[in-house]
Motif scaffolding. Structure first.
Motif, PDB file in Angstrom:
ATOM      1  N   TYR A   1       0.762  -1.206  -0.004  1.00 23.76           N
ATOM      2  CA  TYR A   1       0.181  -0.294   0.123  1.00 23.76           C
ATOM      3  C   TYR A   1       0.951   1.208   0.028  1.00 23.76           C
ATOM      4  N   VAL A   2       1.991   1.401   0.746  1.00 20.82           N
ATOM      5  CA  VAL A   2       2.928   2.244   0.557  1.00 20.82           C
ATOM      6  C   VAL A   2       3.412   2.385  -1.115  1.00 20.82           C
ATOM      7  N   VAL A   3       3.437   1.725  -1.651  1.00 20.83           N
ATOM      8  CA  VAL A   3       3.750   1.811  -3.102  1.00 20.83           C
ATOM      9  C   VAL A   3       2.672   2.149  -4.009  1.00 20.83           C
ATOM     10  N   LEU A   4       1.395   1.446  -3.633  1.00 17.28           N
ATOM     11  CA  LEU A   4       0.293   1.830  -4.185  1.00 17.28           C
ATOM     12  C   LEU A   4      -0.097   3.410  -4.161  1.00 17.28           C
ATOM     13  N   PHE A   5      -0.282   3.611  -2.686  1.00 14.42           N
ATOM     14  CA  PHE A   5      -0.588   5.148  -2.427  1.00 14.42           C
ATOM     15  C   PHE A   5       0.481   6.076  -2.918  1.00 14.42           C
ATOM     16  N   SER A   6       1.769   5.804  -2.941  1.00 16.59           N
ATOM     17  CA  SER A   6       2.638   6.694  -3.539  1.00 16.59           C
ATOM     18  C   SER A   6       2.583   7.076  -4.984  1.00 16.59           C
ATOM     19  N   ALA A   7       2.041   5.797  -5.628  1.00 14.24           N
ATOM     20  CA  ALA A   7       1.848   5.905  -7.158  1.00 14.24           C
ATOM     21  C   ALA A   7       0.734   7.001  -7.295  1.00 14.24           C
ATOM     22  N   GLY A   8      -0.274   6.864  -6.491  1.00 14.82           N
ATOM     23  CA  GLY A   8      -1.546   7.939  -6.598  1.00 14.82           C
ATOM     24  C   GLY A   8      -1.057   9.144  -6.165  1.00 14.82           C
ATOM     25  N   MET A   9      -0.295   9.187  -5.087  1.00 13.55           N
ATOM     26  CA  MET A   9      -0.143  10.708  -4.662  1.00 13.55           C
ATOM     27  C   MET A   9       0.841  11.374  -5.557  1.00 13.55           C
ATOM     28  N   SER A  10       1.779  10.645  -6.308  1.00 15.63           N
ATOM     29  CA  SER A  10       2.483  11.450  -7.312  1.00 15.63           C
ATOM     30  C   SER A  10       1.659  11.869  -8.413  1.00 15.63           C
ATOM     31  N   SER A  11       0.571  11.356  -8.611  1.00 16.49           N
ATOM     32  CA  SER A  11      -0.320  11.859  -9.804  1.00 16.49           C
ATOM     33  C   SER A  11      -1.096  12.984  -9.490  1.00 16.49           C
ATOM     34  N   ILE A  12      -1.218  13.438  -8.206  1.00 15.22           N
ATOM     35  CA  ILE A  12      -1.919  14.677  -7.815  1.00 15.22           C
ATOM     36  C   ILE A  12      -1.188  15.864  -8.159  1.00 15.22           C
TER      37      ILE A  12
ATOM     38  N   LEU B   1      -0.653  25.444   0.633  1.00 13.86           N
ATOM     39  CA  LEU B   1       0.292  25.928   1.398  1.00 13.86           C
ATOM     40  C   LEU B   1       0.485  27.557   1.325  1.00 13.86           C
ATOM     41  N   LEU B   2      -0.001  28.139   0.349  1.00  9.56           N
ATOM     42  CA  LEU B   2      -0.312  29.653   0.303  1.00  9.56           C
ATOM     43  C   LEU B   2      -1.128  30.111   1.386  1.00  9.56           C
ATOM     44  N   ASP B   3      -2.327  29.241   1.202  1.00 10.76           N
ATOM     45  CA  ASP B   3      -3.395  29.602   2.215  1.00 10.76           C
ATOM     46  C   ASP B   3      -3.100  29.436   3.712  1.00 10.76           C
ATOM     47  N   GLY B   4      -1.883  28.802   3.831  1.00  9.13           N
ATOM     48  CA  GLY B   4      -1.258  28.559   5.159  1.00  9.13           C
ATOM     49  C   GLY B   4      -1.623  27.138   5.885  1.00  9.13           C
ATOM     50  N   ALA B   5      -2.031  26.185   4.820  1.00  8.02           N
ATOM     51  CA  ALA B   5      -2.413  24.829   5.482  1.00  8.02           C
ATOM     52  C   ALA B   5      -1.011  24.099   5.828  1.00  8.02           C
ATOM     53  N   ASN B   6      -1.085  23.598   6.790  1.00 11.69           N
ATOM     54  CA  ASN B   6      -0.220  22.613   7.501  1.00 11.69           C
ATOM     55  C   ASN B   6      -0.095  21.241   6.864  1.00 11.69           C
ATOM     56  N   ARG B   7       0.704  20.456   7.153  1.00  9.10           N
ATOM     57  CA  ARG B   7       0.635  19.209   6.405  1.00  9.10           C
ATOM     58  C   ARG B   7      -0.406  18.405   6.900  1.00  9.10           C
ATOM     59  N   LEU B   8      -0.816  18.402   8.181  1.00 11.18           N
ATOM     60  CA  LEU B   8      -1.800  17.657   8.413  1.00 11.18           C
ATOM     61  C   LEU B   8      -3.175  17.913   7.735  1.00 11.18           C
ATOM     62  N   ASN B   9      -3.445  19.287   7.498  1.00 13.76           N
ATOM     63  CA  ASN B   9      -4.407  19.862   6.638  1.00 13.76           C
ATOM     64  C   ASN B   9      -4.229  19.368   5.476  1.00 13.76           C
ATOM     65  N   THR B  10      -3.375  19.449   4.726  1.00 11.36           N
ATOM     66  CA  THR B  10      -3.012  19.198   3.322  1.00 11.36           C
ATOM     67  C   THR B  10      -3.222  17.621   3.030  1.00 11.36           C
ATOM     68  N   PHE B  11      -3.123  16.693   4.168  1.00 13.04           N
ATOM     69  CA  PHE B  11      -3.251  15.434   4.112  1.00 13.04           C
ATOM     70  C   PHE B  11      -4.762  15.156   4.070  1.00 13.04           C
ATOM     71  N   PHE B  12      -5.458  15.910   4.968  1.00 13.46           N
ATOM     72  CA  PHE B  12      -7.085  15.286   5.058  1.00 13.46           C
ATOM     73  C   PHE B  12      -7.781  16.168   3.963  1.00 13.46           C
ATOM     74  N   ARG B  13      -7.217  17.382   3.522  1.00 15.50           N
ATOM     75  CA  ARG B  13      -8.017  18.003   2.619  1.00 15.50           C
ATOM     76  C   ARG B  13      -7.988  17.695   1.300  1.00 15.50           C
ATOM     77  N   ILE B  14      -6.673  17.530   1.020  1.00 15.82           N
ATOM     78  CA  ILE B  14      -6.207  17.119  -0.397  1.00 15.82           C
ATOM     79  C   ILE B  14      -6.017  15.494  -0.977  1.00 15.82           C
ATOM     80  N   THR B  15      -4.688  15.315  -0.195  1.00 14.47           N
ATOM     81  CA  THR B  15      -4.263  13.898  -0.633  1.00 14.47           C
ATOM     82  C   THR B  15      -5.427  12.886  -0.323  1.00 14.47           C
ATOM     83  N   LEU B  16      -5.945  12.674   0.713  1.00 12.88           N
ATOM     84  CA  LEU B  16      -6.993  11.644   1.143  1.00 12.88           C
ATOM     85  C   LEU B  16      -8.236  11.641   0.202  1.00 12.88           C
TER      86      LEU B  16
END
Lengths: 321, 307
Positions: free
Chosen positions: B182-193, B202-217
């Protein structure tokens, strides 16, 4: 998870950068190393640095968790029994290569390896050929019942295999296929078809129609078009699904455990390994067991490292679709 | 031409379909029929007993222990495995410090980490199961030896022999074996975002936790869902069977603490000679599987409407 362990204690992690340290660069004898991890630019935001140390720490921990058991097995395969029991984490005092030869000859690992090669070789060729044929027809020809056959194949992906095993055992028994190479090959093919057909029919659908049509107009039969035009064009898909099937069939455990129990010399590698573990456990030949385990483990790992890209692509292709 | 086409179709489908029908379809259909009989599996005679096998399930304590353990695996295994997979994949792809041009980036050596993490995935289940069985061995295993070495000599758990923790021990091995995929699978997915998404956040000041839950996931949700179903089937079927059968004492013990449905089907058939009853357990397993898939697909659909 042990994620809270201080990452700085681990090898491979830049030292002297405790979490919360706001100073961008600490001067020190390890300056060269420092530069390797942190790019000197970018304002060195505190968050970035803390996160970097933290993430490396966590990542290294998991990396150790993955590699330690494998290394431990390999190292143990060179020890003798007293060392295995006396100092499980120590290095062997003498390299006992005799463990390996004992496992290969006396414990039949060589024979099991050979059995797996035959069965997987046969079933892999069969799966790819039959799967590609069925997938091609289902993907590119309109005929009554096409969808029905397709879903019949694809539906097989979701059912618990264990449910089919009992009747399957008797189907095989009635056809005198139990404990034979060809019987096992047929079963491996049958249980690999759902995913193969699903994946390859999707793949054939994406190939351009014009090439196949040109071949037909030039007078090639459907069969010839398939073998000389479509199959070569589908090569990337075939490789992906081929790797998937190879690993699946090589690592197959459930099917041989049920269908291949008569003749002890006909065991597959996975089965043989477990049988070895059970019997050696009683005999107390632990070093031989570790050698057997390593024999089963190393070729696959070596192949993976060599074909790493293809293996990853092949295994993840299905799940990403 | 038309004639040739149908002959071609029939010719190409006949063999694959025949093999598939004989070895996969027909056993499944037969299994459902057998579940209504008192067949022992040893002799050819059997008689119809209606729903007796199913009624017997309700009084069978071992069956309920197996259901409980299977459902525990079904609920926890995907959560733990996928969370770890997402976590590591995010670390590898987004956890790195910012470099001059890139807004986000993976940590250094992320490629090497991915290769390493994938190792267990190419090993067969028996290898992994045996490795862990040795590690758990209370007298000579690596784990207890490690405890001794770091001064925790008095803590010497019986691991697989302790009904309280045996199932967790088996589960740990299953997680270990599957996270890398799943690390590899999700990595492949993440690199296509697209990177601009992160840039904007990040310009809006989101931290990494936020970017994870709002964008990546959210953008990975389809892949996560596929992984969820895949892990669920794994927890119910072949993989669970192999891990429990090889690792646990009994197998299925101690005290049925690690008994799971597929193993119980196997034991009832090949050990106890109760093939009819075993197939009834198998049918119940099929039902659990179908319900699980339906629920995951359903939940997934609702989730997707949000954006």
């Amino acid at each position: 998870m042990s994620a809270q362990t201080d990452p700085a204690d681990l090898p491979g992690v830049t030292k002297r950068q405790g979490p919360g340290s706001g100073t961008p660069r600490l001067p020190g004898p390890r300056g060269g190393r420092d530069r390797k991890v942190g790019a000197p630019s970018g304002g060195g935001s505190g968050e970035g640095r803390v996160l970097n140390v933290f993430s490396h720490g966590v990542l290294v921990i998991w990396g150790l968790l993955v590699t330690m058991p494998l290394l431990w097995a390999v190292v143990s395969s060179f020890k003798d029994d007293t060392e295995i029991f006396g100092s499980p984490w120590g290095l062997p005092s003498v390299l006992h290569f005799d463990n390996w030869s004992r496992a290969w000859d006396k414990a039949n690992m060589g024979q099991y390896f050979f059995n797996s090669l035959i069965v997987v070789g046969g079933s892999l060729i069969g799966t790819m050929l039959l799967g590609a044929m069925a997938a091609y027809v289902l993907a590119r020809f309109d005929f009554p019942g096409n969808r029905f056959v397709y879903f019949l194949f694809v539906g097989g992906m979701g059912f618990p295999v264990i449910l089919a095993l009992v009747p399957l055992f008797f189907v095989m028994k009635n056809m005198a296929l139990l404990d034979t190479y060809h019987g096992l090959i047929l079963v491996y093919i049958a249980y690999s078809l759902p995913f193969t057909v699903f994946f390859l029919s999707g793949f054939f659908r994406t190939l351009p129609t014009s090439v196949a049509e040109a071949a037909l107009i030039d007078g090639a039969s459907h069969t010839r078009t398939f073998f000389q035009v479509m199959l070569p064009m589908a090569k990337p898909g075939l490789i992906s699904v081929g790797i998937f099937n190879f690993l699946g069939q090589w690592n197959q455990y459930l099917l041989p455990t049920v269908l291949n129990v008569g003749d002890p010399d006909k065991k597959m590698l996975t089965q043989g390994l477990v049988a070895l573990a059970v019997s050696q456990g009683y005999k107390g030949d632990w070093s031989g067991l570790f050698a057997g385990l390593t024999i089963a483990m190393l070729p696959v790992l070596a192949a993976y490292i060599v074909f790493q890209r293809q293996v990853v692509a092949g295994l993840t292709a299905g799940a990403l679709k | 031409m038309k004639h040739g086409k149908y002959r071609f179709i029939a010719g190409f489908l006949a063999l694959p379909l025949a093999i598939y029908a004989i070895f996969v379809i027909s056993p499944f259909v037969q299994a459902i029929y057998y579940s209504f009989t008192d067949w022992t599996g040893l002799s050819p005679d059997m008689k119809m007993v209606g729903f007796d096998n199913y009624a017997r399930l309700f009084r069978d304590d071992v069956f309920w222990a197996a259901v409980g353990n299977s459902v525990t695996l079904l609920l926890l295994l995907p959560v733990v495995t996928l969370s770890l997979g997402l976590f590591f994949a995010f670390m590898l792809n987004v956890g790195g410090r910012r470099r001059r041009k890139a807004v986000i980036g993976g940590v250094r050596g992320s490629g090497a980490y991915k290769i390493l993490y994938f190792f267990p995935q190419v090993l067969s289940v028996p290898i992994v199961a045996l490795l862990f069985q040795f590690a758990y061995n209370p007298e000579s295993g690596a784990l207890n030896a490690f405890f001794k070495a770091v001064g925790l000599g008095r803590v010497q758990p019986d691991w697989l022999g302790d009904p309280q923790i045996a199932l967790w021990c088996v589960m740990a091995a299953m997680v270990w074996a599957n996270v890398g995929f799943y690390v590899v699978l999700f990595s492949a997915g993440m690199s296509s975002i697209p990177k601009d998404f992160y840039e904007a956040a990040l310009l809006d000041g989101a931290n990494r936790l936020n970017t994870f839950f709002r964008i990546t996931l959210p953008l990975l949700w389809d892949t996560v869902q596929t992984g969820w179903i895949y892990m669920g089937i794994l927890a119910l079927d072949v993989s669970a069977f192999a891990f429990v059968q090889i690792m646990s004492v009994g197998p299925g013990g101690p005290d049925y603490a690690t008994e799971v449905l597929p193993l119980y089907v196997y034991q009832k058939t090949f050990r106890d000679g109760q093939a009819g009853y075993a197939t009834a357990i198998g049918v119940s397993l099929l039902i659990v599987t179908l319900v699980f898939s339906a629920v995951v697909l359903r939940l997934g659909r609702r989730e997707r409407l949000e954006f």
